[in-house]
Structure formats: structure tokens, C-alpha cells
Scaffold this active site. Structure first.
Site, PDB file in Angstrom:
ATOM      1  N   ASP A  43      -5.025  29.178   9.494  1.00  0.00           N
ATOM      2  CA  ASP A  43      -4.027  30.075   8.918  1.00  0.00           C
ATOM      3  C   ASP A  43      -4.282  31.501   9.403  1.00  0.00           C
ATOM      4  O   ASP A  43      -4.766  31.697  10.517  1.00  0.00           O
ATOM      5  CB  ASP A  43      -4.100  29.977   7.384  1.00  0.00           C
ATOM      6  CG  ASP A  43      -2.748  30.174   6.721  1.00  0.00           C
ATOM      7  OD1 ASP A  43      -2.211  31.293   6.820  1.00  0.00           O
ATOM      8  OD2 ASP A  43      -2.233  29.225   6.096  1.00  0.00           O
ATOM      9  N   HIS A  97      -1.580  35.201   3.586  1.00  0.00           N
ATOM     10  CA  HIS A  97      -1.117  33.818   3.473  1.00  0.00           C
ATOM     11  C   HIS A  97      -2.269  32.829   3.400  1.00  0.00           C
ATOM     12  O   HIS A  97      -2.305  31.940   2.543  1.00  0.00           O
ATOM     13  CB  HIS A  97      -0.206  33.483   4.651  1.00  0.00           C
ATOM     14  CG  HIS A  97       0.478  32.168   4.527  1.00  0.00           C
ATOM     15  ND1 HIS A  97      -0.087  30.991   4.960  1.00  0.00           N
ATOM     16  CD2 HIS A  97       1.679  31.841   3.997  1.00  0.00           C
ATOM     17  CE1 HIS A  97       0.741  30.000   4.713  1.00  0.00           C
ATOM     18  NE2 HIS A  97       1.819  30.484   4.127  1.00  0.00           N
ATOM     19  N   SER A 132       4.216  25.661   2.253  1.00  0.00           N
ATOM     20  CA  SER A 132       2.893  26.249   2.490  1.00  0.00           C
ATOM     21  C   SER A 132       2.035  26.202   1.247  1.00  0.00           C
ATOM     22  O   SER A 132       0.820  26.060   1.317  1.00  0.00           O
ATOM     23  CB  SER A 132       3.021  27.717   2.910  1.00  0.00           C
ATOM     24  OG  SER A 132       3.357  27.856   4.239  1.00  0.00           O
TER      25      SER A 132
END
Length: 400
Positions: A160, A192, A345
Site C-alpha cells: 500500500d 491509506h 479497500s
């Protein structure tokens, strides 16, 4: 086994590529996956299965001669991939050189490299319902029921934007593994990856709160990277992960890529469980990678009423759904900061955490066994509007 303010959120968008006509004309081995962006003069070269190390070294010598002969100003060979069942490399070069490289009998195929893009995600204050959902058969609970082993002994590699490892949620269990973004610091500049890691193994909001976390950075502060770097991240886990004890969480997606799928499938065959996002396109997930990789666990998103999120991809390659709307987890705003995000996600780390949790319970020694267990204990028949997907919601087997 078988996603703007964009579409509520995926981690990222692989956008592999449209090959230039001259390259395609030079050699049939050069593939041009669907794409909207390309990285000029960058390619992923995949060797035939069974090629040995001596032949690979000889091939690199041959490539050096080709580049020297053509006096190429490009960087040349970059990432090298050495996964059992998937060997190859990334190279920056001109179209003439790649045509010569494609002619080698050791080369199975070549894909043009593609950009990876992370979309901005919505944030707001909200409830914590995801853990309650995966530990109960019915909706509506905010309590999390789990075994005290809580993923102990397992390691989850988060491919990520990185992880803010100093966050209090991680209690020292998060560390840095690898960074494939040139010039980027070893921290999460986007948020994120940290949010995903918190859902996987955070002390408060994590499914497997005793699991270890390893940051593998394949996206930069703006959420951009390359397909080749993502494969390099998978390769890192293949080289460093412990068979039967390691999980990869990939909250990212792109158009179908044979190279990405092959790397995923080979790594799973070598003993690493891989959990991937279905994508946030409101489309058939079989059109995307790594969602379409055969032995990855592909995750769709539901909201707190068990309704499939309208943006969640769907179809036969989706293996399970998990909470993915208004999910609270760690953020990069400070050591105790949190945020609310939505998308497949956010659903994916629930299942990556569940895989780590099941490893911690013991008795499951292979990715196939873990995937089978997740499927067998999942809550059946509760997803509203599954749209051709399996009707199954992730469940840890504990609450009523």
C-alpha cells in the site's frame, strides 16, 4: 479464487497499458492490457516457467549487450522477480531494444508497465460496526467477540502507501519491510495503508490485534506507483514471508494483468495467503487484477445493513463480502488519530485480518485451508444485491 470523490474508495487503480503499435508489430510476445495510462518505455519481462538461474544470468548479460549496442540512455534493468513459478524483471528501455529482448527463447511474454493510482477517500466521524459484524451472524452489534490468540504468530504484509508504524494502535508490532517508491521516505505520507493496517491488526479496531504488520510501500504520497513496483512488493513477501504464517493484504486494483495475476498465483502456491480488493467500479471484478487472480481471496464491500455497496465490484471471482462503508481505523494525523473511510479497500483488511486470526488459532497450514475455512464459516444468504457474487459475509465463528 477467485474499487471520486471518485467511486467511494479503493486503495488504488492499476492502469496497465496500451502498447505502442510499433512494439506490437515487432513481436507477438508483447502484450498490451487494457489501460488509460502508461509509463513510457517501461516493461515487465516474464520468463518461461522452469528457467534456471544460470540461464537468467546469461539473459541479463545478453540484455546488457543489447542496451550497450543501441547506446540506450534509459535506466535498463530495475526490479528483479524471483518467485517460484514466476521469474522476470522490469526494464526501462526503447522500443527497438524491447523487440530484441522479446525475441529471446527464455521470455514467455512482456507487458508494458502501468501507473497505479490511489483515489481520495471520504472521511467523517462515525460508528465502529465492522468488527461487530464479522463476529456476529446478524447485523447491529458493536461488540467484537474473538479468541484471545488474536492472530498471534502471524504476519500481514500490507502492500500500500506504507504504514505509520509509530501509531499507538500498532503497539510496536508494525515494522518497515520494503519501499519501492524511489526517493520516498519509509513512512505513510498518504494514510491509506495505515488505515488498512489498523483494521487488520490495530489494538482497538483490528481483527487480529496480536498479529505482526510489515509495510511494503508500492504507492507514493499522492497514491501513484507502478504495476512493476507492486509485483516487486509481492516478490519481497515471497522471499521473506514464512510459509503458512504470512498474509498479503492488497487494497488496490487495476485492469486485467496476466503478470500481476501470475505473481499472485505463484506466491499463493508457495504458501502465502493473499487477500485482494474486488474494486470500486460497480463492474464485474473479473475485468481487474489482482481481483481476478485465481487463488487470491477477493473481497467485496457491504454496508451496515448487509447491502452490497453500489460501487463494489461483483461477479463470480468475488469470494466473500466484508464491512467496507464508514469504517473507523488509524490515520496519519498523530499517534492516536483515527479516520473513517469507505470502499473495498476497507473491506479487504477485515478479511486479511480474519486470515491472520485463523492462523493464530492454529491447525491451518496452507492458503487453501485458510480460504476454505473463511468460506465455510461465513454468514450465508445475508448480502442484499450480490449481483451474481457469492452470498457470503466474513465471520470469525464466535458471536451469535
Amino acid at each position: 479464487m477467485k474499487f471520486s470523490q471518485s467511486l467511494i474508495a479503493l486503495a488504488a487503480c492499476f492502469l496497465p497499458l496500451i502498447a505502442a503499435a510499433p512494439v506490437e508489430a515487432q513481436h507477438a510476445k508483447i502484450r498490451s492490457p487494457r489501460a488509460q495510462d502508461i509509463i513510457p518505455d517501461s516493461y515487465i519481462v516474464v520468463f518461461n516457467k522452469g528457467v534456471n538461474d544460470a540461464d537468467i544470468e546469461s539473459e541479463f548479460s545478453s540484455v546488457s549487450r543489447i542496451l550497450s549496442k543501441r547506446r540506450s540512455a534509459h535506466k535498463g534493468v530495475g526490479h528483479k522477480y524471483n518467485i517460484t513459478g514466476f521469474k522476470g524483471y522490469q526494464i526501462e528501455t526503447d522500443t527497438g531494444s524491447i523487440g530484441e529482448i522479446a525475441a529471446s527463447p527464455l521470455v514467455a511474454w512482456i507487458e508494458m508497465d502501468g501507473k497505479v493510482q490511489a483515489n481520495a477517500l471520504e472521511t467523517r466521524s462515525g460508528a465502529t460496526w465492522g468488527l461487530g459484524r464479522i463476529s456476529h451472524k446478524a447485523t447491529g452489534s458493536n461488540s467484537y467477540i474473538y479468541d484471545g490468540s488474536a492472530g498471534s504468530g502471524s504476519t500481514v504484509y500490507v502492500l500500500d502507501t506504507g504504514i505509520y508504524i509509530e501509531h499507538s494502535e500498532f503497539e510496536g508490532r508494525a515494522k518497515w519491510g520494503a519501499n519501492y517508491i524511489s526517493g520516498s521516505p519509509d513512512t505513510d505520507e498518504n494514510g491509506h495503508g495505515t488505515h488498512c493496517a489498523g483494521t487488520i491488526a490495530g489494538a482497538t479496531y483490528g481483527v487480529a490485534s496480536k498479529a505482526n504488520l510489515v509495510a511494503v510501500k508500492v504507492l507514493d504520497r499522492d497514491g501513484f506507483g507502478a504495476t512493476s513496483a507492486t509485483i516487486a512488493g509481492i516478490n519481497f513477501v515471497g522471499q521473506n514471508g514464512k510459509d503458512g504464517k504470512s498474509v498479503i493484504s492488497m487494497s488496490l486494483r487495476g485492469h486485467y494483468s496476466a503478470a500481476v495475476n501470475s505473481a499472485v498465483e505463484s506466491t499463493v502456491s508457495n504458501g502465502v495467503t493473499i487477500v485482494v480488493a474486488a474494486g470500486n467500479d460497480g463492474d464485474d471484478a473479473s475485468n481487474y487484477s489482482p481481483a481476478s487472480a485465481k487463488n487470491a481471496i477477493t473481497v467485496g464491500s457491504v454496508d451496515s445493513t448487509d447491502t452490497r455497496a453500489s460501487s463494489s465490484n461483483y461477479g463470480s471471482v468475488v469470494d466473500i463480502f466484508a464491512p467496507g462503508v464508514n469504517v473507523k481505523s488509524a490515520s496519519i494525523g498523530g499517534k492516536s488519530a483515527f479516520s473513517i473511510k469507505s470502499g473495498t479497500s476497507m473491506a479487504t483488511p477485515h478479511v486479511a485480518g480474519l486470515a491472520a486470526y485463523l492462523i493464530g488459532l492454529g491447525g491451518l497450514s496452507s492458503p487453501a485451508a485458510i480460504a476454505s475455512k473463511i468460506a465455510s464459516i461465513g454468514t450465508k444468504g445475508s448480502v442484499k444485491d450480490p449481483k451474481g457474487s457469492v452470498n457470503l459475509i466474513a465471520y470469525n465463528g464466535n458471536g451469535a
